[in-house]
Design a protein around this motif. Sequence first.
Motif, PDB file in Angstrom:
ATOM      1  N   VAL A 175      68.864   8.862  78.797  1.00  0.00           N
ATOM      2  CA  VAL A 175      70.177   8.209  78.693  1.00  0.00           C
ATOM      3  C   VAL A 175      70.622   8.143  77.232  1.00  0.00           C
ATOM      4  CG1 VAL A 175      71.409   6.036  79.047  1.00  0.00           C
ATOM      5  CG2 VAL A 175      69.844   6.867  80.806  1.00  0.00           C
ATOM      6  N   LEU A 179      74.223   9.739  76.198  1.00  0.00           N
ATOM      7  CA  LEU A 179      75.291   8.924  75.615  1.00  0.00           C
ATOM      8  C   LEU A 179      75.649   9.427  74.221  1.00  0.00           C
ATOM      9  CD1 LEU A 179      74.311   5.312  76.781  1.00  0.00           C
ATOM     10  CD2 LEU A 179      76.262   6.696  77.511  1.00  0.00           C
ATOM     11  N   LEU A 193      73.550  -0.934  74.783  1.00  0.00           N
ATOM     12  CA  LEU A 193      73.715  -0.618  76.197  1.00  0.00           C
ATOM     13  C   LEU A 193      72.364  -0.455  76.891  1.00  0.00           C
ATOM     14  CD1 LEU A 193      76.691   1.922  76.297  1.00  0.00           C
ATOM     15  CD2 LEU A 193      76.523  -0.266  77.496  1.00  0.00           C
ATOM     16  N   LEU A 202      71.278  -3.492  85.926  1.00  0.00           N
ATOM     17  CA  LEU A 202      72.645  -3.028  86.159  1.00  0.00           C
ATOM     18  C   LEU A 202      73.476  -4.059  86.911  1.00  0.00           C
ATOM     19  CD1 LEU A 202      71.912   0.675  87.224  1.00  0.00           C
ATOM     20  CD2 LEU A 202      72.830  -0.116  85.039  1.00  0.00           C
ATOM     21  N   ASN A 203      72.836  -4.875  87.716  1.00  0.00           N
ATOM     22  CA  ASN A 203      73.574  -5.845  88.521  1.00  0.00           C
ATOM     23  C   ASN A 203      74.348  -6.815  87.646  1.00  0.00           C
ATOM     24  OD1 ASN A 203      72.624  -4.777  90.897  1.00  0.00           O
ATOM     25  ND2 ASN A 203      70.955  -6.269  91.117  1.00  0.00           N
ATOM     26  N   ALA A 204      75.500  -7.242  88.163  1.00  0.00           N
ATOM     27  CA  ALA A 204      76.206  -8.338  87.508  1.00  0.00           C
ATOM     28  C   ALA A 204      75.383  -9.616  87.671  1.00  0.00           C
ATOM     29  CB  ALA A 204      77.590  -8.500  88.127  1.00  0.00           C
TER      30      ALA A 204
ATOM     31  N   ILE B 154      78.239  -4.830  90.133  1.00  0.00           N
ATOM     32  CA  ILE B 154      77.573  -4.211  88.990  1.00  0.00           C
ATOM     33  C   ILE B 154      78.251  -4.707  87.716  1.00  0.00           C
ATOM     34  CG2 ILE B 154      77.340  -2.022  87.721  1.00  0.00           C
ATOM     35  CD1 ILE B 154      76.499  -0.646  90.163  1.00  0.00           C
ATOM     36  N   ASN B 155      77.436  -4.951  86.721  1.00  0.00           N
ATOM     37  CA  ASN B 155      77.908  -5.455  85.425  1.00  0.00           C
ATOM     38  C   ASN B 155      79.038  -4.595  84.871  1.00  0.00           C
ATOM     39  OD1 ASN B 155      78.275  -6.399  82.847  1.00  0.00           O
ATOM     40  ND2 ASN B 155      76.103  -6.303  82.289  1.00  0.00           N
ATOM     41  N   GLN B 157      80.516  -4.876  82.135  1.00  0.00           N
ATOM     42  CA  GLN B 157      80.446  -4.703  80.681  1.00  0.00           C
ATOM     43  C   GLN B 157      79.934  -3.311  80.314  1.00  0.00           C
ATOM     44  OE1 GLN B 157      82.177  -7.726  80.172  1.00  0.00           O
ATOM     45  NE2 GLN B 157      81.002  -7.694  78.264  1.00  0.00           N
ATOM     46  N   ILE B 158      79.158  -2.724  81.237  1.00  0.00           N
ATOM     47  CA  ILE B 158      78.559  -1.420  80.962  1.00  0.00           C
ATOM     48  C   ILE B 158      79.547  -0.333  81.339  1.00  0.00           C
ATOM     49  CG2 ILE B 158      76.541   0.035  81.370  1.00  0.00           C
ATOM     50  CD1 ILE B 158      75.167  -2.473  82.553  1.00  0.00           C
ATOM     51  N   PRO B 159      79.826   0.618  80.436  1.00  0.00           N
ATOM     52  CA  PRO B 159      80.712   1.722  80.809  1.00  0.00           C
ATOM     53  C   PRO B 159      80.179   2.446  82.047  1.00  0.00           C
ATOM     54  CG  PRO B 159      80.248   1.756  78.452  1.00  0.00           C
ATOM     55  CD  PRO B 159      79.361   0.709  79.055  1.00  0.00           C
ATOM     56  N   ALA B 162      77.710   5.156  81.521  1.00  0.00           N
ATOM     57  CA  ALA B 162      76.351   4.736  81.170  1.00  0.00           C
ATOM     58  C   ALA B 162      75.583   4.325  82.416  1.00  0.00           C
ATOM     59  CB  ALA B 162      76.395   3.591  80.161  1.00  0.00           C
ATOM     60  N   VAL B 163      76.284   3.697  83.353  1.00  0.00           N
ATOM     61  CA  VAL B 163      75.642   3.359  84.632  1.00  0.00           C
ATOM     62  C   VAL B 163      75.218   4.641  85.346  1.00  0.00           C
ATOM     63  CG1 VAL B 163      75.954   2.263  86.883  1.00  0.00           C
ATOM     64  CG2 VAL B 163      76.977   1.228  84.837  1.00  0.00           C
TER      65      VAL B 163
END
Lengths: 205, 205
Positions: A175, A179, A193, A202-204, B154-155, B157-159, B162-163
Motif C-alpha cells: 500500500v 499510494l 493513512l 477500516l471500520n468507522a 467505513i471510516n 477519513q480514509i481516501p 487507500a481503502v
Amino acid sequence: MKTGNVVKVSFKEQMLQAREDAIIRAVNHLLAEKGFEAMTVDEVAASVGIAKASLYKHFPSKEDLACAAMVRVMQRAQDFLATLPPDAEPLDKLRTVVRWTMQLKLDGEMPSLPSQNSSLRATLMASKDYMNGLLEVSDILGAWIETAQATGRINAQIPAIAVLYTLYARACDPVLEFLKMGGQHDNDQILDLVMSTCFDGLNAR
Amino acid sequence: MKTGNVVKVSFKEQMLQAREDAIIRAVNHLLAEKGFEAMTVDEVAASVGIAKASLYKHFPSKEDLACAAMVRVMQRAQDFLATLPPDAEPLDKLRTVVRWTMQLKLDGEMPSLPSQNSSLRATLMASKDYMNGLLEVSDILGAWIETAQATGRINAQIPAIAVLYTLYARACDPVLEFLKMGGQHDNDQILDLVMSTCFDGLNAR
DNA sequence: GTCTATAATCAGATAGAC
DNA sequence: GTCTATCTGATTATAGAC
C-alpha cells in the motif's frame, strides 16, 4: 615496530570495514528497489564501483550478500529500539517503530525479501547474526505487545504473535508504494493513512 | 459435410481451450508457490506434462504465461463479485470478497507477483484483458467503498483509493503464511484474525 | 501442435596475474 | 584485495522433423 604494525593493521581493517559497508549499503538499496531475485551481482559490483570478483573476496555468495544486508537492518532496528525512552507507553513505542520501518520503506531503504525464496531463507536461518537480531527484536516488541494488551491498549483477543506479524508486515506493505505511485499524497500523509488503517482499522468508529 | 466440419472444428477448439486451461492452472499454482522470477518455464511444461516447445506454441513468452494466469484470476474475481446479492450491505460484500481472496491465498491459488518486476509489469499494463478486468473489479469495489463510507460503515477519513489498496493488499498479506507456518491456527481462525486486524485494527475498542 | 535437440543468453562463481 | 578473462550451469526461446 609494534605500534607501527598495530596502526597499520587497524588502518587496513578500517578500510576493509568501510569497503564492506559500502557493499552492504549498495545491496540494501538494490534489494529495496528490485528484490533478491531481480538483483544481480553484476549490478552490485557496478554500484559499488569494484569488480565482481572482488565482491566474492568479501562475500562467498549472493545469498550471503543479501544476508549481510538483512543483518545490518536488524542492527539498525536494535539501535533504533534502544533510542526509545524506556518508560514510554509500550503502545507508543510500537507505533513509533512501525512508523520508522514504513519510513525506511518509503525511502527505499527497506530490503524486501520474497518470502518464498528457499536458498536465501536457508542462508538467513543459518546465520547466527541474523537470527539473533531477529529474535532480540521480536523479544522486545513481543514484551511491549503483551504489556499493551494487558493494559487494554491493544486488543487482547488477538494472539501476541499475530500482532507481531501484523506489525512486521507493515515494513513490506505494498500500500505504501501504491499510494506513493499515485502521487496524491506526500510521505507523511501516507504514513498517517497506513498507521491509521493498521491500528484503527477500516471500520468507522 | 457442413455439420461435420463445424463439429470437428469446435471439438478441436475445445481441446485447445482445455489444454490452455491446464497450462494456466499450472502457472497459477507455480506463481502462488514461488513467484514469477523463481518459476521456470521448464517447471510449467513438466507440471502440465507437455514439452516446453509446445508451451511456446500457446504463449509467446514467460511474461505472457503469467499474464494469462492473472487474467484468469481477474475473471474469477469478477465471477465471484457477480454471485454476491446486489442488495446486500456494501460493507458485507467487501468483507466477503476480502475473505475470499485470503482463502485463495491460503489455498495456494493466489499468484503473487513481485510488484517490482518490470518486464512482467509492462506485459500486464499492455494486456487489454488484464487491465479491463482490473478496472472493472476496481470500479465495483470502489463504488461499494464509497457507499460504505457515505453510510458511516467505513471510516470516511480514509481516501477511497487507500481503502481499495488496503483491501487488495490482503490478497498477498504475508501474515497469512506466517500464521499458517506457525501451525497454531487453522485456516478459519487465521482468516478471522486477519479480517479483524484489517477492519477493526489492532487497538482495543 | 507436439516432440527432441539445440541455440542464445544471462548470471553466479572462479582462475590466475598483479 | 583487485582486476580481466573465463567457466559453468541454468533458463528463455527456437529449429525442424513428424
